[in-house]
Design a protein around this motif. Structure first.
Motif, PDB file in Angstrom:
ATOM      1  N   ILE A 108      26.214 -20.144  53.178  1.00  0.00           N
ATOM      2  CA  ILE A 108      25.630 -18.993  53.892  1.00  0.00           C
ATOM      3  C   ILE A 108      24.803 -18.159  52.917  1.00  0.00           C
ATOM      4  O   ILE A 108      25.270 -17.825  51.815  1.00  0.00           O
ATOM      5  CB  ILE A 108      26.735 -18.091  54.488  1.00  0.00           C
ATOM      6  N   GLU A 109      23.574 -17.821  53.325  1.00  0.00           N
ATOM      7  CA  GLU A 109      22.688 -16.970  52.524  1.00  0.00           C
ATOM      8  C   GLU A 109      22.165 -15.858  53.433  1.00  0.00           C
ATOM      9  O   GLU A 109      21.806 -16.110  54.573  1.00  0.00           O
ATOM     10  CB  GLU A 109      21.540 -17.812  51.946  1.00  0.00           C
ATOM     11  N   SER A 135      23.158 -15.624  57.380  1.00  0.00           N
ATOM     12  CA  SER A 135      23.959 -14.564  58.006  1.00  0.00           C
ATOM     13  C   SER A 135      24.727 -13.813  56.923  1.00  0.00           C
ATOM     14  O   SER A 135      24.500 -14.030  55.729  1.00  0.00           O
ATOM     15  CB  SER A 135      24.907 -15.122  59.069  1.00  0.00           C
ATOM     16  N   ASP A 136      25.617 -12.933  57.369  1.00  0.00           N
ATOM     17  CA  ASP A 136      26.450 -12.172  56.446  1.00  0.00           C
ATOM     18  C   ASP A 136      27.685 -13.002  56.101  1.00  0.00           C
ATOM     19  O   ASP A 136      28.625 -13.115  56.886  1.00  0.00           O
ATOM     20  CB  ASP A 136      26.842 -10.843  57.100  1.00  0.00           C
ATOM     21  N   LYS A 161      38.751  -9.824  53.532  1.00  0.00           N
ATOM     22  CA  LYS A 161      39.927 -10.297  54.294  1.00  0.00           C
ATOM     23  C   LYS A 161      39.587 -11.498  55.160  1.00  0.00           C
ATOM     24  O   LYS A 161      40.367 -12.429  55.317  1.00  0.00           O
ATOM     25  CB  LYS A 161      40.432  -9.179  55.217  1.00  0.00           C
ATOM     26  N   THR A 162      38.386 -11.472  55.730  1.00  0.00           N
ATOM     27  CA  THR A 162      37.991 -12.551  56.641  1.00  0.00           C
ATOM     28  C   THR A 162      37.902 -13.884  55.904  1.00  0.00           C
ATOM     29  O   THR A 162      38.258 -14.928  56.447  1.00  0.00           O
ATOM     30  CB  THR A 162      36.639 -12.218  57.306  1.00  0.00           C
ATOM     31  N   LEU A 163      37.434 -13.846  54.649  1.00  0.00           N
ATOM     32  CA  LEU A 163      37.347 -15.096  53.877  1.00  0.00           C
ATOM     33  C   LEU A 163      38.748 -15.615  53.556  1.00  0.00           C
ATOM     34  O   LEU A 163      39.024 -16.814  53.677  1.00  0.00           O
ATOM     35  CB  LEU A 163      36.534 -14.886  52.603  1.00  0.00           C
ATOM     36  N   LEU A 209      27.373  -8.746  46.367  1.00  0.00           N
ATOM     37  CA  LEU A 209      27.626  -9.319  47.683  1.00  0.00           C
ATOM     38  C   LEU A 209      27.414  -8.186  48.690  1.00  0.00           C
ATOM     39  O   LEU A 209      28.177  -7.207  48.703  1.00  0.00           O
ATOM     40  CB  LEU A 209      29.065  -9.830  47.756  1.00  0.00           C
ATOM     41  N   ILE A 210      26.365  -8.322  49.495  1.00  0.00           N
ATOM     42  CA  ILE A 210      26.004  -7.229  50.396  1.00  0.00           C
ATOM     43  C   ILE A 210      26.357  -7.616  51.831  1.00  0.00           C
ATOM     44  O   ILE A 210      25.920  -8.663  52.324  1.00  0.00           O
ATOM     45  CB  ILE A 210      24.487  -6.931  50.276  1.00  0.00           C
ATOM     46  N   GLY A 211      27.176  -6.790  52.481  1.00  0.00           N
ATOM     47  CA  GLY A 211      27.538  -7.118  53.857  1.00  0.00           C
ATOM     48  C   GLY A 211      28.692  -6.275  54.354  1.00  0.00           C
ATOM     49  O   GLY A 211      29.175  -5.387  53.644  1.00  0.00           O
ATOM     50  N   GLU A 212      29.128  -6.601  55.561  1.00  0.00           N
ATOM     51  CA  GLU A 212      30.145  -5.786  56.227  1.00  0.00           C
ATOM     52  C   GLU A 212      31.423  -5.664  55.388  1.00  0.00           C
ATOM     53  O   GLU A 212      32.044  -4.612  55.354  1.00  0.00           O
ATOM     54  CB  GLU A 212      30.461  -6.423  57.580  1.00  0.00           C
TER      55      GLU A 212
END
Ligand code: SAM
Length: 217
Positions: A108-109, A135-136, A161-163, A209-212
């Motif tokens: 994912i990028e 995507s994120d 947490k999702t990872l 790492l940029i994202g939610e």
């Protein structure tokens, strides 16, 4: 410079930067000997492609130092049958190394121009076991989860947490965690259920790492 000269530079890179620092996994070593790292850089940077440092790949991003690529791959502890999630395709170089040592790579990028360029190079090199999406990556890739390993090639403030939730039992998340300019390379291993062991492999420095579930920007 002809291709043979790059092959010998690559061999020298493995013999002087990778093996002496303790990387032992022969499958990782062979992948580092095989994948033409220079092709993942702009042609002007080819002469420095096998040097012991990261290089720019555009969009304010970098390709990691070769040793870090080898170390992070080794830390996934792969045997060859695994399905791996990579966050941060970047140039696609680490993706190619993973494709050499695992069965299937999902990558994912968040920056479309990088994902597009990586896709083209990986197609030119005839990799058929890589799927890339834009995507994120902090949210993982639920459709293909759970994974036999997850590698994050950008620096997170904490492990998303999702990872962790998308890891199979016994599998590992390899991720730089820390402040904006300095992090530790951490390996989380999923034990039974929702418990994780954590090992620290020392200091490193990655782009954010940029994202939610990462940095805000
Ligand atoms: N492994 C890459 C290589 O071999 O070229 C280098 C990766 S570079 C150090 C980090 C990458 O992570 C950048 O391409 C950046 O755009 C990407 N990135 C940052 N945040 C992301 C996110 N939330 N999801 C996906 N990619 C992200």
């Amino acid at each position: 410079m002809i291709l043979n000269e790059y092959s010998s530079k690559r061999l020298k890179m493995v013999e002087t930067q990778i093996i002496p620092r303790g990387v032992k996994d022969i499958r990782v070593i062979n992948a580092m000997k095989k994948v033409p790292r220079h092709l993942f850089l702009d042609e002007a940077l080819w002469p420095q492609a096998y040097e012991d440092y990261p290089s720019p790949i555009g969009e304010k991003q970098t390709i990691s130092q070769p040793y870090i690529v080898a170390l992070m791959t080794e830390l996934l502890d792969l045997k060859g049958h695994e399905r791996i999630l990579e966050i941060g395709t970047g140039s696609g170089y680490q993706t190619a190394i993973l494709a050499e040592v695992a069965e299937q790579v999902y990558s994912i990028e968040r920056i479309p121009a990088l994902a597009k360029r990586a896709r083209k190079m990986l197609d030119d090199l005839k990799y058929t076991n890589i799927i890339i999406t834009i995507s994120d990556g902090t949210l993982g890739w639920r459709e293909y989860s759970p994974f036999d390993g997850i590698i994050v090639t950008a620096a997170a403030p904490i492990a998303p947490k999702t990872l962790l939730a998308q890891l199979k039992p016994g599998s590992r998340l390899v991720i730089p965690v820390g402040e904006e300019f300095v992090q530790d390379l951490i390996v989380y291993t999923r034990e039974d259920g929702d418990s994780f062991s954590k090992e620290n492999y020392g200091g490193c420095r990655f782009v954010k790492l940029i994202g939610e579930q990462g940095w805000r920007g």
